[in-house]
Design a protein around this motif. Structure first.
Motif, PDB file in Angstrom:
ATOM      1  N   ILE A 146      37.417  49.272  46.465  1.00 25.34           N
ATOM      2  CA  ILE A 146      37.472  48.873  45.063  1.00 25.34           C
ATOM      3  C   ILE A 146      37.008  47.425  44.981  1.00 25.34           C
ATOM      4  CG2 ILE A 146      39.878  48.105  45.134  1.00 25.34           C
ATOM      5  CD1 ILE A 146      40.126  49.399  42.306  1.00 25.34           C
ATOM      6  N   ARG A 147      36.315  47.071  43.903  1.00 26.35           N
ATOM      7  CA  ARG A 147      35.684  45.758  43.806  1.00 26.35           C
ATOM      8  C   ARG A 147      36.201  44.989  42.599  1.00 26.35           C
ATOM      9  NH1 ARG A 147      30.826  44.946  46.319  1.00 26.35           N
ATOM     10  NH2 ARG A 147      30.064  43.659  44.603  1.00 26.35           N
ATOM     11  N   LYS A 148      36.219  43.664  42.730  1.00 23.22           N
ATOM     12  CA  LYS A 148      36.344  42.842  41.533  1.00 23.22           C
ATOM     13  C   LYS A 148      35.140  43.150  40.635  1.00 23.22           C
ATOM     14  CE  LYS A 148      36.117  39.114  43.979  1.00 23.22           C
ATOM     15  NZ  LYS A 148      35.979  37.686  44.359  1.00 23.22           N
ATOM     16  N   PRO A 149      35.267  43.186  39.339  1.00 19.36           N
ATOM     17  CA  PRO A 149      36.391  42.708  38.530  1.00 19.36           C
ATOM     18  C   PRO A 149      37.453  43.757  38.200  1.00 19.36           C
ATOM     19  CG  PRO A 149      34.571  43.242  37.103  1.00 19.36           C
ATOM     20  CD  PRO A 149      34.097  43.509  38.511  1.00 19.36           C
ATOM     21  N   GLU A 150      37.477  44.905  38.884  1.00 19.93           N
ATOM     22  CA  GLU A 150      38.474  45.925  38.564  1.00 19.93           C
ATOM     23  C   GLU A 150      39.873  45.379  38.793  1.00 19.93           C
ATOM     24  OE1 GLU A 150      37.432  50.061  39.826  1.00 19.93           O
ATOM     25  OE2 GLU A 150      35.746  49.041  40.787  1.00 19.93           O
ATOM     26  N   SER A 151      40.754  45.632  37.836  1.00 24.69           N
ATOM     27  CA  SER A 151      42.105  45.072  37.889  1.00 24.69           C
ATOM     28  C   SER A 151      42.875  45.525  39.118  1.00 24.69           C
ATOM     29  CB  SER A 151      42.888  45.467  36.631  1.00 24.69           C
ATOM     30  OG  SER A 151      42.329  44.870  35.481  1.00 24.69           O
ATOM     31  N   GLU A 152      42.605  46.716  39.591  1.00 18.85           N
ATOM     32  CA  GLU A 152      43.390  47.289  40.683  1.00 18.85           C
ATOM     33  C   GLU A 152      43.397  46.409  41.926  1.00 18.85           C
ATOM     34  OE1 GLU A 152      45.587  49.452  43.338  1.00 18.85           O
ATOM     35  OE2 GLU A 152      45.527  49.571  41.143  1.00 18.85           O
ATOM     36  N   ILE A 153      42.265  45.785  42.261  1.00 23.25           N
ATOM     37  CA  ILE A 153      42.234  44.988  43.488  1.00 23.25           C
ATOM     38  C   ILE A 153      43.087  43.728  43.347  1.00 23.25           C
ATOM     39  CG2 ILE A 153      40.149  43.623  42.972  1.00 23.25           C
ATOM     40  CD1 ILE A 153      39.361  44.171  45.985  1.00 23.25           C
ATOM     41  N   PHE A 154      43.190  43.180  42.135  1.00 23.62           N
ATOM     42  CA  PHE A 154      44.064  42.039  41.894  1.00 23.62           C
ATOM     43  C   PHE A 154      45.532  42.462  41.966  1.00 23.62           C
ATOM     44  CE2 PHE A 154      40.072  41.006  39.705  1.00 23.62           C
ATOM     45  CZ  PHE A 154      39.830  39.715  40.155  1.00 23.62           C
ATOM     46  N   HIS A 155      45.845  43.607  41.354  1.00 22.10           N
ATOM     47  CA  HIS A 155      47.212  44.126  41.413  1.00 22.10           C
ATOM     48  C   HIS A 155      47.611  44.440  42.852  1.00 22.10           C
ATOM     49  CE1 HIS A 155      48.355  44.596  37.156  1.00 22.10           C
ATOM     50  NE2 HIS A 155      47.065  44.781  36.941  1.00 22.10           N
ATOM     51  N   ARG A 156      46.685  44.973  43.599  1.00 23.81           N
ATOM     52  CA  ARG A 156      46.965  45.328  44.990  1.00 23.81           C
ATOM     53  C   ARG A 156      47.310  44.090  45.809  1.00 23.81           C
ATOM     54  NH1 ARG A 156      42.577  49.356  47.551  1.00 23.81           N
ATOM     55  NH2 ARG A 156      43.168  50.502  45.651  1.00 23.81           N
ATOM     56  N   ALA A 157      46.583  43.003  45.571  1.00 29.53           N
ATOM     57  CA  ALA A 157      46.853  41.754  46.297  1.00 29.53           C
ATOM     58  C   ALA A 157      48.250  41.235  45.971  1.00 29.53           C
ATOM     59  CB  ALA A 157      45.806  40.713  45.953  1.00 29.53           C
ATOM     60  N   ALA A 158      48.600  41.235  44.692  1.00 30.67           N
ATOM     61  CA  ALA A 158      49.937  40.765  44.295  1.00 30.67           C
ATOM     62  C   ALA A 158      51.024  41.642  44.902  1.00 30.67           C
ATOM     63  CB  ALA A 158      50.042  40.748  42.769  1.00 30.67           C
ATOM     64  N   ASN A 159      50.818  42.946  44.870  1.00 31.17           N
ATOM     65  CA  ASN A 159      51.810  43.870  45.427  1.00 31.17           C
ATOM     66  C   ASN A 159      52.042  43.616  46.905  1.00 31.17           C
ATOM     67  OD1 ASN A 159      52.202  45.145  42.979  1.00 31.17           O
ATOM     68  ND2 ASN A 159      50.730  46.799  43.391  1.00 31.17           N
ATOM     69  N   ARG A 160      50.983  43.371  47.647  1.00 28.68           N
ATOM     70  CA  ARG A 160      51.121  43.134  49.091  1.00 28.68           C
ATOM     71  C   ARG A 160      51.839  41.819  49.389  1.00 28.68           C
ATOM     72  NH1 ARG A 160      45.264  45.371  51.260  1.00 28.68           N
ATOM     73  NH2 ARG A 160      45.547  47.478  50.414  1.00 28.68           N
ATOM     74  N   LEU A 161      51.768  40.896  48.457  1.00 32.06           N
ATOM     75  CA  LEU A 161      52.483  39.629  48.618  1.00 32.06           C
ATOM     76  C   LEU A 161      53.922  39.719  48.115  1.00 32.06           C
ATOM     77  CD1 LEU A 161      49.693  37.121  47.531  1.00 32.06           C
ATOM     78  CD2 LEU A 161      50.639  37.373  49.834  1.00 32.06           C
TER      79      LEU A 161
END
Length: 225
Positions: A146-161
């Motif tokens: 999945i690539r930016k700018p799709e929201s999922e990759i940003f959400h995934r990063a926050a979730n992992r943190l």
């Protein structure tokens, strides 16, 4: 409260323009036995033109170079392999990179990278910059599928943190891919000014240098208090 700070890689932490120039000049020098019929300035300039700031993958770039310059002693595949393995030794950081990361770690922020690109290549660039140890998560689009700018990759990063997107700030140079992507994911976004793009007016803050980041985060904290 800001708990995590996420970064784009190319154009934000890595000075890609300077890195590419340094790499391609070095490649010419390393492989001069097969390239010496080409003026060095022509080889460097044409690579940069064909690369189109990284938007054209290098298989196409090297196929074009081999054809245009009639490179007979080396295949485009060999040139590509040299790029894939040697670029990491020419990675140029933007000023204040290590100092800024050290300050943020000392202040207790969780740090991450969210980058579009190929997994192994981007990981090698991170290694080349000598910054891997600072980051708690690294997400690369090829690996994540999945690539930016799709929201999922940003959400995934926050979730992992283990934080929320509202507790996260994203820093990048691309007004749409980085800034609008992060904003659509409900993160705050800091635009690292780039001459390649029009101003990111949607950004919550704008910086010219990485050492401005700690004070901006402090301002975010004060505004939220």
């Amino acid at each position: 409260m800001v708990k995590s700070v996420l970064f784009d890689l190319d154009g934000t932490l890595l000075d890609r323009d300077a890195s590419v120039e340094q790499f391609i000049a070095g490649q010419y020098d390393r492989l001069i036995a097969d390239l010496n019929h080409i003026p060095k300035t022509d080889y460097v300039t044409r690579f940069i033109e064909l690369d189109c700031r990284g938007h054209v993958w290098k298989d196409k770039v090297y196929q074009a170079l081999v054809a245009e310059f009639e490179i007979g002693g080396m295949s485009w595949q060999a040139l590509l392999e040299d790029y894939e393995t040697q670029f990491q030794f020419h990675c140029v950081p933007f000023p204040f990179l290590l100092e800024m990361l050290s300050v943020l770690k000392q202040q207790g922020y969780l740090l991450g990278i969210v980058s579009n690109g190929l997994g192994q290549f981007q990981n090698r660039s991170i290694q080349g910059l000598g910054i891997r140890e600072y980051f708690d998560v690294i997400l690369i689009s090829e690996v994540e599928q999945i690539r930016k700018p799709e929201s999922e990759i940003f959400h995934r990063a926050a979730n992992r943190l283990g934080v929320t997107v509202q507790e996260s700030v994203f820093i990048g140079d691309h007004p749409e891919v980085d800034i609008l992507g992060a904003k659509s994911a409900k993160m705050k976004a800091i635009w690292k000014r780039s001459s390649h793009w029009l101003e990111a007016i949607e950004a919550d803050a704008i910086i010219d240098n990485l050492n401005e980041i700690p004070s901006i985060l402090e301002h975010f904290e004060s505004a939220a208090a």
